[in-house]
Structure formats: C-alpha cells, structure tokens
Design a protein around this motif. Structure first.
Motif, PDB file in Angstrom:
ATOM      1  N   PRO A 108       6.246 -22.854  -1.872  1.00 15.95           N
ATOM      2  CA  PRO A 108       5.894 -21.460  -2.175  1.00 15.95           C
ATOM      3  C   PRO A 108       4.415 -21.226  -1.908  1.00 15.95           C
ATOM      4  N   PRO A 109       4.054 -20.076  -1.371  1.00 17.64           N
ATOM      5  CA  PRO A 109       2.642 -19.778  -1.133  1.00 17.64           C
ATOM      6  C   PRO A 109       1.945 -19.469  -2.444  1.00 17.64           C
ATOM      7  N   PRO A 110       0.610 -19.476  -2.455  1.00 15.93           N
ATOM      8  CA  PRO A 110      -0.111 -19.082  -3.674  1.00 15.93           C
ATOM      9  C   PRO A 110       0.255 -17.658  -4.079  1.00 15.93           C
ATOM     10  N   THR A 111       0.196 -17.381  -5.359  1.00 19.88           N
ATOM     11  CA  THR A 111       0.505 -16.047  -5.859  1.00 19.88           C
ATOM     12  C   THR A 111      -0.710 -15.142  -5.672  1.00 19.88           C
ATOM     13  N   ILE A 112      -0.541 -14.111  -4.873  1.00 28.60           N
ATOM     14  CA  ILE A 112      -1.641 -13.177  -4.618  1.00 28.60           C
ATOM     15  C   ILE A 112      -1.164 -11.743  -4.862  1.00 28.60           C
ATOM     16  N   ALA A 113      -2.101 -10.896  -5.246  1.00 30.61           N
ATOM     17  CA  ALA A 113      -1.793  -9.489  -5.493  1.00 30.61           C
ATOM     18  C   ALA A 113      -2.695  -8.623  -4.626  1.00 30.61           C
ATOM     19  N   PHE A 114      -2.144  -7.513  -4.132  1.00 31.75           N
ATOM     20  CA  PHE A 114      -2.897  -6.608  -3.262  1.00 31.75           C
ATOM     21  C   PHE A 114      -2.272  -5.228  -3.357  1.00 31.75           C
ATOM     22  N   THR A 115      -2.802  -4.282  -2.608  1.00 33.28           N
ATOM     23  CA  THR A 115      -2.256  -2.928  -2.636  1.00 33.28           C
ATOM     24  C   THR A 115      -1.529  -2.631  -1.332  1.00 33.28           C
ATOM     25  N   GLY A 116      -0.518  -1.763  -1.438  1.00 35.14           N
ATOM     26  CA  GLY A 116       0.268  -1.377  -0.279  1.00 35.14           C
ATOM     27  C   GLY A 116      -0.254  -0.116   0.380  1.00 35.14           C
ATOM     28  N   PRO A 117       0.479   0.391   1.368  1.00 32.42           N
ATOM     29  CA  PRO A 117       0.045   1.566   2.132  1.00 32.42           C
ATOM     30  C   PRO A 117      -0.257   2.794   1.269  1.00 32.42           C
ATOM     31  N   GLY A 119      -1.312   2.559  -1.840  1.00 30.06           N
ATOM     32  CA  GLY A 119      -2.171   2.119  -2.930  1.00 30.06           C
ATOM     33  C   GLY A 119      -1.421   1.459  -4.068  1.00 30.06           C
ATOM     34  N   GLN A 120      -0.112   1.255  -3.893  1.00 33.90           N
ATOM     35  CA  GLN A 120       0.702   0.671  -4.954  1.00 33.90           C
ATOM     36  C   GLN A 120       0.474  -0.844  -5.034  1.00 33.90           C
ATOM     37  N   PRO A 121       0.549  -1.426  -6.244  1.00 29.06           N
ATOM     38  CA  PRO A 121       0.390  -2.867  -6.377  1.00 29.06           C
ATOM     39  C   PRO A 121       1.546  -3.608  -5.711  1.00 29.06           C
ATOM     40  N   MET A 122       1.206  -4.688  -5.012  1.00 29.36           N
ATOM     41  CA  MET A 122       2.211  -5.467  -4.295  1.00 29.36           C
ATOM     42  C   MET A 122       1.899  -6.951  -4.403  1.00 29.36           C
ATOM     43  N   GLU A 184      -9.675   4.254  14.712  1.00 32.63           N
ATOM     44  CA  GLU A 184     -10.556   4.349  15.881  1.00 32.63           C
ATOM     45  C   GLU A 184     -10.151   3.366  16.985  1.00 32.63           C
ATOM     46  N   ASN A 185      -9.562   2.255  16.607  1.00 27.55           N
ATOM     47  CA  ASN A 185      -9.206   1.227  17.589  1.00 27.55           C
ATOM     48  C   ASN A 185      -7.727   1.208  17.953  1.00 27.55           C
ATOM     49  N   GLY A 186      -7.022   2.249  17.577  1.00 28.52           N
ATOM     50  CA  GLY A 186      -5.632   2.398  18.010  1.00 28.52           C
ATOM     51  C   GLY A 186      -4.665   1.404  17.400  1.00 28.52           C
ATOM     52  N   ILE A 187      -4.973   0.905  16.199  1.00 25.73           N
ATOM     53  CA  ILE A 187      -4.067  -0.027  15.520  1.00 25.73           C
ATOM     54  C   ILE A 187      -3.105   0.828  14.703  1.00 25.73           C
ATOM     55  N   THR A 188      -1.917   1.064  15.245  1.00 28.54           N
ATOM     56  CA  THR A 188      -0.997   2.029  14.638  1.00 28.54           C
ATOM     57  C   THR A 188       0.295   1.427  14.108  1.00 28.54           C
ATOM     58  N   ASN A 189       0.573   0.179  14.460  1.00 26.07           N
ATOM     59  CA  ASN A 189       1.851  -0.422  14.065  1.00 26.07           C
ATOM     60  C   ASN A 189       1.790  -1.220  12.765  1.00 26.07           C
ATOM     61  N   LEU A 190       0.580  -1.496  12.295  1.00 23.87           N
ATOM     62  CA  LEU A 190       0.420  -2.294  11.089  1.00 23.87           C
ATOM     63  C   LEU A 190       0.290  -1.405   9.856  1.00 23.87           C
ATOM     64  N   ALA A 191       1.089  -1.676   8.840  1.00 20.74           N
ATOM     65  CA  ALA A 191       0.927  -0.985   7.566  1.00 20.74           C
ATOM     66  C   ALA A 191      -0.370  -1.468   6.929  1.00 20.74           C
ATOM     67  N   TYR A 192      -1.035  -0.567   6.205  1.00 21.51           N
ATOM     68  CA  TYR A 192      -2.333  -0.916   5.632  1.00 21.51           C
ATOM     69  C   TYR A 192      -2.169  -1.541   4.245  1.00 21.51           C
ATOM     70  N   HIS A 193      -2.605  -2.795   4.139  1.00 24.35           N
ATOM     71  CA  HIS A 193      -2.638  -3.498   2.860  1.00 24.35           C
ATOM     72  C   HIS A 193      -4.083  -3.918   2.602  1.00 24.35           C
ATOM     73  N   ALA A 194      -4.478  -3.938   1.351  1.00 17.98           N
ATOM     74  CA  ALA A 194      -5.885  -4.241   1.067  1.00 17.98           C
ATOM     75  C   ALA A 194      -6.056  -4.931  -0.289  1.00 17.98           C
ATOM     76  N   ASP A 195      -7.186  -5.601  -0.400  1.00 19.33           N
ATOM     77  CA  ASP A 195      -7.605  -6.215  -1.659  1.00 19.33           C
ATOM     78  C   ASP A 195      -9.076  -5.873  -1.850  1.00 19.33           C
ATOM     79  N   PRO A 196      -9.367  -4.640  -2.236  1.00 20.12           N
ATOM     80  CA  PRO A 196     -10.765  -4.194  -2.355  1.00 20.12           C
ATOM     81  C   PRO A 196     -11.553  -4.915  -3.442  1.00 20.12           C
ATOM     82  N   GLU A 197     -10.874  -5.608  -4.329  1.00 18.74           N
ATOM     83  CA  GLU A 197     -11.577  -6.355  -5.384  1.00 18.74           C
ATOM     84  C   GLU A 197     -11.974  -7.753  -4.925  1.00 18.74           C
ATOM     85  N   GLY A 198     -11.448  -8.199  -3.787  1.00 18.03           N
ATOM     86  CA  GLY A 198     -11.808  -9.514  -3.256  1.00 18.03           C
ATOM     87  C   GLY A 198     -11.209 -10.687  -4.014  1.00 18.03           C
ATOM     88  N   LYS A 199     -10.162 -10.455  -4.791  1.00 19.52           N
ATOM     89  CA  LYS A 199      -9.589 -11.527  -5.603  1.00 19.52           C
ATOM     90  C   LYS A 199      -8.759 -12.511  -4.775  1.00 19.52           C
TER      91      LYS A 199
END
Length: 251
Positions: A108-117, A119-122, A184-199
């Motif tokens: 199993p991979p490490p347990t990580i948390a981030f936000t979805g497209p 802004g929902q927790p994922m 700006e760089n034409g990346i349109t096929n990837l859903a946006y996920h983020a971890d703005p807290e850097g955890k």
C-alpha cells in the motif's frame, strides 16, 4: 571519542561513582565474604537471573500473541496479487522509463491527503478500482514544468474508467498560480489536484518516496503501489505508453 559515541552518564552527574572506585568497593565486599556466603550469593543471583529470563520470555510470548499484526506486513500480504502486474512491468522499465523502479513486493502507498478539482478533500483511496499514475509537481520546479505536457498527453491517450494521471501540485505560496500556469501552457486533460499546505511532501520524504521533484508512483486498481520514479520521464513516449498499458493489462 569517536563521532556519534556518547556517554551514558551525563557530565556533572555526581550521583554516579567513578568506575575505579566502584570496582575497589566491590572487591573489598567480596573479600570480606566467606566462601560459603559467596557461593550462596552466586547461586541466589543465578536463580534470580534465570527466573527473570523465564518471566521475560513468557511475557514476550504473551505480548506476541496479543499484539496486532504489523500493518505494513499485512498490507504487503494483501498486495500479493499485484505481483503478477509487476512481473509484466519489469522487462518494460527501459528506454525513456528505464529509471522507474518496479516494486518486487507491491505494498500500500503512504496515506496522503489533498484537494480535488472542486477543492474537495481527497485521498488515494478515492481512486481504488482504477490504476493511477500519481505525480507531484510544482511551478518552481523546472523538470516538473517540462514533464507536464507529456503527462497531459498520456492522460489523453490512456485515460478512462481504468486509468488516470493524478497530478498533485505542491505550490504553497500563490495558490492561483498553478491553475493559471496549466491554462497558459495548454494542459487541459489533467484534473487539478493540489496540496497547498505542503503536507504531502513531509509524508513522502519520511517514507523515502521523495528526495526532490518531480516524483511519480503508480498505484494499481487494488490500491497497491507497484512502481516509483524519483525524477522526470518522457511519459508520452512509446516506452512509457507500453509500460502503462502493461500496468493496465491492455494489449
């Protein structure tokens, strides 16, 4: 003193006698004892030591029986089925994806948390039933920016009900900058996920997954980590596409 060596007795601790003094005191005590007393004392100490060993052994056995199984060991056992996938992948880790490490023992991979497209927790568990290529990137990382168009193409070519590129941005300052950069760089096929807290970086640094960016790992439909790459790759290349098709068991 060798580097890394340390003293059990802290400097300034006056509660401990100097070693030489302790030895002299012990010798005087032994000398003052009769042979019979000494023998009796030795037998008594031996008996106590033996009893202590039995208690420790019994206690250890009892603890072993009561203690829960190590979660990582259990996880590796649950991922044994994924070994069939890793056996298909090993000969395909070549060319543009030669640096990808295929796990001999999927886990199993490490347990990580981030936000979805939205802004929902994922978490990675939200993708169970689908093979995912998880990529960590940042706008301040030049190799990451160079890699994103290839990841976008890989998603366009292979993305579907059984596969998704999950690119997670780890910028922590300007939270709108990554979205603007993708547009700006034409990346349109990837859903946006983020971890703005850097955890996520903290978790994956501790687990040994991350030494720098980009970092990419593959998790199969069972939720088991089957491959890891520390560094960039040409993910739209024929080598990478063949590698991911094998992970998906597509012909």
């Amino acid at each position: 003193m060798k580097r890394g060596a340390y003293s059990i007795v802290k400097p300034g601790d006056k509660s401990k006698k100097p070693l030489a003094l302790e030895v002299r005191c012990e010798r005087r005590h032994i000398h003052s004892m009769s042979t019979t007393q000494l023998s009796s004392t030795i037998r008594s100490r031996a008996w106590i030591a033996g009893l202590a060993a039995l208690v420790l052994a019994g206690g250890g056995a009892a603890w072993y029986g009561l203690a829960p199984r190590d979660s990582m060991v259990a996880g590796v056992a649950e991922c044994r089925t994924s070994k069939e996938t890793t056996e298909r992948l090993k000969p395909l880790a070549k060319g543009e994806v030669a640096a990808v490490g295929v796990n001999s023992a999927p886990k199993p991979p490490p347990t990580i948390a981030f936000t979805g497209p939205e802004g929902q927790p994922m978490s990675l568990a939200d993708f169970k039933g689908k093979t995912i290529l998880v990529n960590l990137w940042a706008t301040w990382c030049v190799p990451c920016r160079e890699e994103m168009p290839a990841l976008d193409k890989l998603q366009a070519e292979l993305g579907g009900p059984d596969f998704q590129v999950v690119a997670i941005n780890v910028d922590t300052r300007n939270r709108e900058k990554p979205k603007a950069w993708l547009k700006e760089n034409g990346i349109t096929n990837l859903a946006y996920h983020a971890d703005p807290e850097g955890k996520i970086l903290q978790v994956l640094q501790k687990s040994g997954h991350v030494v720098g960016l980009p970092t990419t790992f593959v998790v199969d439909a069972l939720g088991c980590e089957i491959a890891l790459l520390k560094g960039p790759a040409e993910w739209a290349s024929p080598d990478a596409v063949a590698f991911m098709k094998a992970a998906l068991n597509r012909s």
